[in-house]
Design an enzyme around this catalytic site. Structure first.
Site, short mmCIF file in Angstrom:
data_model
loop_
_atom_site.label_atom_id
_atom_site.label_comp_id
_atom_site.label_asym_id
_atom_site.label_seq_id
_atom_site.Cartn_x
_atom_site.Cartn_y
_atom_site.Cartn_z
N CYS A 27 0.83 -1.19 0.00
CA CYS A 27 0.00 0.00 0.00
C CYS A 27 0.88 1.25 0.00
O CYS A 27 2.06 1.19 0.30
CB CYS A 27 -0.91 0.00 1.21
SG CYS A 27 -1.94 -1.48 1.34
N ARG A 67 1.40 1.84 -5.89
CA ARG A 67 1.60 0.86 -4.83
C ARG A 67 0.30 0.18 -4.42
O ARG A 67 0.31 -0.77 -3.63
CB ARG A 67 2.22 1.55 -3.61
CG ARG A 67 3.58 2.16 -3.87
CD ARG A 67 4.16 2.72 -2.59
NE ARG A 67 4.43 1.67 -1.63
CZ ARG A 67 5.59 1.02 -1.53
NH1 ARG A 67 6.58 1.32 -2.33
NH2 ARG A 67 5.76 0.07 -0.63
N TRP A 80 -3.79 -1.66 -1.48
CA TRP A 80 -3.80 -2.90 -2.25
C TRP A 80 -4.30 -3.97 -1.29
O TRP A 80 -3.65 -4.30 -0.32
CB TRP A 80 -2.40 -3.24 -2.76
CG TRP A 80 -2.37 -4.40 -3.70
CD1 TRP A 80 -2.61 -4.38 -5.05
CD2 TRP A 80 -2.06 -5.76 -3.38
NE1 TRP A 80 -2.47 -5.64 -5.58
CE2 TRP A 80 -2.13 -6.52 -4.58
CE3 TRP A 80 -1.73 -6.43 -2.20
CZ2 TRP A 80 -1.89 -7.88 -4.63
CZ3 TRP A 80 -1.49 -7.80 -2.24
CH2 TRP A 80 -1.57 -8.51 -3.44
N ASN A 116 0.72 -0.47 6.20
CA ASN A 116 1.17 -1.25 5.06
C ASN A 116 1.85 -2.49 5.60
O ASN A 116 2.77 -2.40 6.41
CB ASN A 116 2.15 -0.45 4.20
CG ASN A 116 2.74 -1.27 3.07
OD1 ASN A 116 2.10 -2.19 2.57
ND2 ASN A 116 3.96 -0.96 2.68
N GLY A 117 1.38 -3.67 5.18
CA GLY A 117 1.97 -4.91 5.66
C GLY A 117 0.89 -5.91 6.04
O GLY A 117 -0.29 -5.74 5.68
N GLU A 156 10.02 -13.25 -20.08
CA GLU A 156 9.68 -11.88 -19.71
C GLU A 156 8.64 -11.29 -20.65
O GLU A 156 7.75 -10.56 -20.23
CB GLU A 156 10.95 -11.01 -19.70
CG GLU A 156 10.72 -9.55 -19.38
CD GLU A 156 10.10 -9.29 -18.01
OE1 GLU A 156 9.67 -8.15 -17.79
OE2 GLU A 156 10.05 -10.22 -17.17
N LYS A 167 4.99 -9.73 -19.43
CA LYS A 167 4.54 -8.38 -19.74
C LYS A 167 3.16 -8.38 -20.39
O LYS A 167 2.29 -7.58 -20.05
CB LYS A 167 5.55 -7.69 -20.69
CG LYS A 167 6.79 -7.21 -20.02
CD LYS A 167 6.49 -6.04 -19.09
CE LYS A 167 7.50 -5.97 -17.97
NZ LYS A 167 7.37 -7.00 -16.95
N GLU A 219 0.34 -9.40 -17.81
CA GLU A 219 0.06 -8.54 -16.66
C GLU A 219 -0.61 -7.23 -17.03
O GLU A 219 -1.29 -6.64 -16.20
CB GLU A 219 1.33 -8.30 -15.84
CG GLU A 219 2.40 -7.47 -16.48
CD GLU A 219 3.63 -7.32 -15.58
OE1 GLU A 219 3.51 -7.48 -14.36
OE2 GLU A 219 4.71 -7.06 -16.13
N HIS A 269 6.26 -32.01 -26.97
CA HIS A 269 6.05 -32.87 -25.80
C HIS A 269 4.76 -32.52 -25.06
O HIS A 269 4.67 -32.73 -23.85
CB HIS A 269 7.26 -32.78 -24.87
CG HIS A 269 8.52 -33.31 -25.48
ND1 HIS A 269 8.75 -34.65 -25.68
CD2 HIS A 269 9.60 -32.66 -25.99
CE1 HIS A 269 9.92 -34.82 -26.26
NE2 HIS A 269 10.46 -33.62 -26.46
N LYS A 303 3.11 -2.21 -7.34
CA LYS A 303 4.49 -2.11 -7.79
C LYS A 303 5.47 -2.84 -6.88
O LYS A 303 6.31 -3.60 -7.34
CB LYS A 303 4.88 -0.63 -7.89
CG LYS A 303 6.28 -0.38 -8.43
CD LYS A 303 6.40 -0.82 -9.87
CE LYS A 303 7.76 -0.53 -10.45
NZ LYS A 303 7.88 -1.04 -11.82
#
Length: 608
Positions: free
Chosen positions: A2, A27, A76, A100-101, A481, A485, A488, A504, A603
């Protein structure tokens, strides 16, 4: 994960808090809230589901009061759904708190203090606020000190008490907080972006301490019986506010994609001495690289993908094992790490909690640790034995772009230095390697000129619910990567596969017109990759091929070919990164999505 901000001083507190939350919104952006201390009404709380703009509109409609002290939060969601009740700040008796946490023992605290009937939210944060209110007997330091001894988990708290107008108290464990005292007042926040408009001088809130902010002074107290005062280490920001603004770009992500060549130079050029990589200014000794018998790279997400590229670069040259581990798994697998292991920890923010926990465990095993981070003074940077800062400037978009490139640049320089001092490279070979790395910078600039062409080819991708990325060797590491991208920020299901593995099982997923983004830049497996591309093309896939200028390719092999500059195979990752980032960016734009703030993501991951 957050965003937190607190302000006390002579200026308009509401304005500072709302502007600060806008800068911290990457965040977390599920909900937002502020608490304002006013002369007439005491502490008033305003909070709203959605982005900070919703909160701003709500505040403009419901308060005209002037406040010079307050705290703000953009969330968040972890504990509890996305509701107004679960938004911060939380008010409990005489206490108003933002957090935050994650408080891991919130349930035990709820039972111990019989809070079941009092709670109005489903959050662990409200539990902390109500316990603090029970402990508070007029001495904020005593109450906060007692609370800190009870909590298990991570936290960054900012707290206001009803009978302490104009004062804000802050403390943290793991979760990041920075603070500053300026001519404009005192500020505390979870990220430097909220402080930069007011100062370049700041300090990291120390763990195990309590910070008291008043309008013209900041004091820090140790958690001893006398609450003795503590003097922090002051730090300076080495970038200006313009770096945290869009500067004419429609989105932060596009701006940061374009910043990559300059960020690369900022990482590489200060560390070149007589044509060789040199880390002496970073305080990193050669014996760190000479004495290890293995390398263990620990990271999450995009940073973990840089580790996979580094593994493919390092092992063939150094001839020692290089292991890449997802940080969240490291602690639970009894890793083969000892005092001859060099552990390289990678984190853009330097606060990623899984990575931090893995770092601490590696040190318990006796390993020497080197962190690659962007944020000066971050927890991982401070706790590592050695740190290599990437100097990329702020990265605001949730999807990491320039952090990927500069982390790779740092790893490539480490690989080169290790090869040289261990006798695997001659001086001439090391100089050549570094020259080739520098050649990647103009190659990235060349790819940026192809943005309009890439924009035109994503139409087919955004019409499909799935996409597949394939490649061999280093090309496979790059593809991981690219897939991340795309998924997300465009919400298209995307997966990367080693091209030889298609037969396979995975090739069963290839059907008519399914997009396949294939990378074929590694000469020693080029013909094999081309054969794999023919396999998916024969089954109707829509193939977008990334290949070097000059490579001979049958026109029937791909629907679209993106040409990258002809670099040494080891360095094609840099222009390819730009191309794959632009594909993801324009796919998101094409679907009218929020590029910089994709759903469910934040983030800096500071909770497990």
């Amino acid at each position: 994960m957050c965003g937190i901000i607190g302000y006390t001083g002579p200026l308009d507190g509401k304005k500072i808090l709302l502007e600060g939350l806008s800068g911290l919104e990457y965040r977390g952006y599920d909900s937002a809230g502020i608490a304002l201390c006013t002369i007439d009404s005491g502490i008033e709380v305003f909070k709203k589901v959605g982005k900070v703009s919703n909160l701003r509109d709500y505040c403009n409609q419901h308060t005209a009061a002037v406040s010079h002290c307050g705290i703000g939060h953009t969330r968040w969601a972890t504990h509890g759904g996305v509701t107004d009740e679960n938004a911060h700040p939380h008010r409990a008796g005489r206490v108003t708190l933002i957090h935050n946490g994650i408080i891991e023992n919130y349930h035990q605290l709820t039972e111990r203090y019989h809070l079941e009937e009092e709670l109005v939210s489903q959050t662990d944060s409200e539990v902390a606020a109500r316990v603090l209110d029970r402990l508070y007997q007029g001495d904020p330091l005593a109450a906060l000190g007692e609370l800190s001894g009870m909590l298990e988990g991570s936290y960054g708290f900012c707290v206001m008490f009803d009978d302490q107008p104009g004062n804000i108290y802050a403390m943290r464990s793991v979760s990041p907080l920075v603070a500053a005292c300026t001519r404009s007042g005192s500020l505390v926040a979870s990220d430097l972006t909220a402080l930069i408009p007011y100062t370049r001088e700041y300090f990291v809130v120390p763990e195990g301490k309590i910070v008291k902010l008043t309008p013209y002074k900041v004091n820090i107290y140790s958690l001893d019986e006398n609450f003795s005062k503590y003097t922090p280490e002051m730090m300076s920001v080495n970038w200006n506010m313009d770096a945290a603004m869009k500067n004419g770009y429609p989105h932060f992500m596009l701006k940061e994609i374009h910043e990559q060549p300059e960020a690369m130079k900022n990482t590489i050029l200060p560390r070149i001495n007589k044509g060789l990589p040199d880390f002496s200014d970073d305080g990193i000794p050669d014996d760190l690289f000479a004495d290890c018998s293995q390398i263990h790279v620990i990271a999450c997400g995009t940073a973990m993908h840089t580790g996979m590229v580094a593994q493919a670069i390092m092992e063939p040259v150094l001839r020692i094992p290089v292991t890449v581990t997802i940080a969240s798994e490291f602690r639970y697998q009894d890793p083969l790490v000892d005092d001859k292991t060099l552990v390289i920890v990678i984190s853009q923010s330097g606060e990623t909690i899984d990575t931090l926990a893995a770092l601490r465990l590696a040190q318990e095993y006796g390993a020497r640790t080197l962190s690659i981070v962007n944020v000066k003074g971050s927890t991982i940077a401070r706790e590592s034995d050695y740190v290599l800062y990437t100097h990329a400037g702020p990265e605001i978009a949730v999807a990491s772009t320039k952090a990927y490139s500069v982390q790779l640049a740092a790893l490539y320089m480490i690989a080169c230095r290790m090869a040289y001092i261990r006798g695997k490279y001659s001086r001439e070979e090391a100089v050549r390697f570094l020259t080739d790395l520098l050649d990647a910078v103009p190659a990235m600039e060349t790819m940026l000129t192809q943005a309009d062409f890439i924009k035109g080819i994503v139409t087919h991708i955004i019409q499909s619910p799935d996409a597949f990325f394939i490649g061999r060797g280093l090309d496979y590491a790059f593809s991981l990567e690219g897939a991340l991208k795309l998924k997300e920020i465009s919400y298209i299901h995307a997966e990367a596969y080693a091209a030889g593995e298609l037969k396979h099982g995975t090739i069963a997923l290839i059907s008519e017109k399914v997009p396949v983004i294939a990378t074929a830049t590694q000469q020693h497996v080029f013909s094999k990759t081309i054969s794999n591309i023919r396999e998916v093309k024969a089954r109707g896939a829509y193939v977008i091929l990334l290949a070097k200028e000059g490579s001979i390719i049958d026109s029937s092999l791909a629907d679209v070919i993106i040409r990258i500059p002809d670099l040494d195979d080891r360095f094609t990752v840099f222009p390819i990164a730009v191309a794959l980032q632009l594909i993801a960016y324009y796919a998101s734009i094409g679907k009218n999505l929020d590029v910089d703030q994709p759903r469910n993501l934040a983030k800096s991951v500071t909770v497990e």
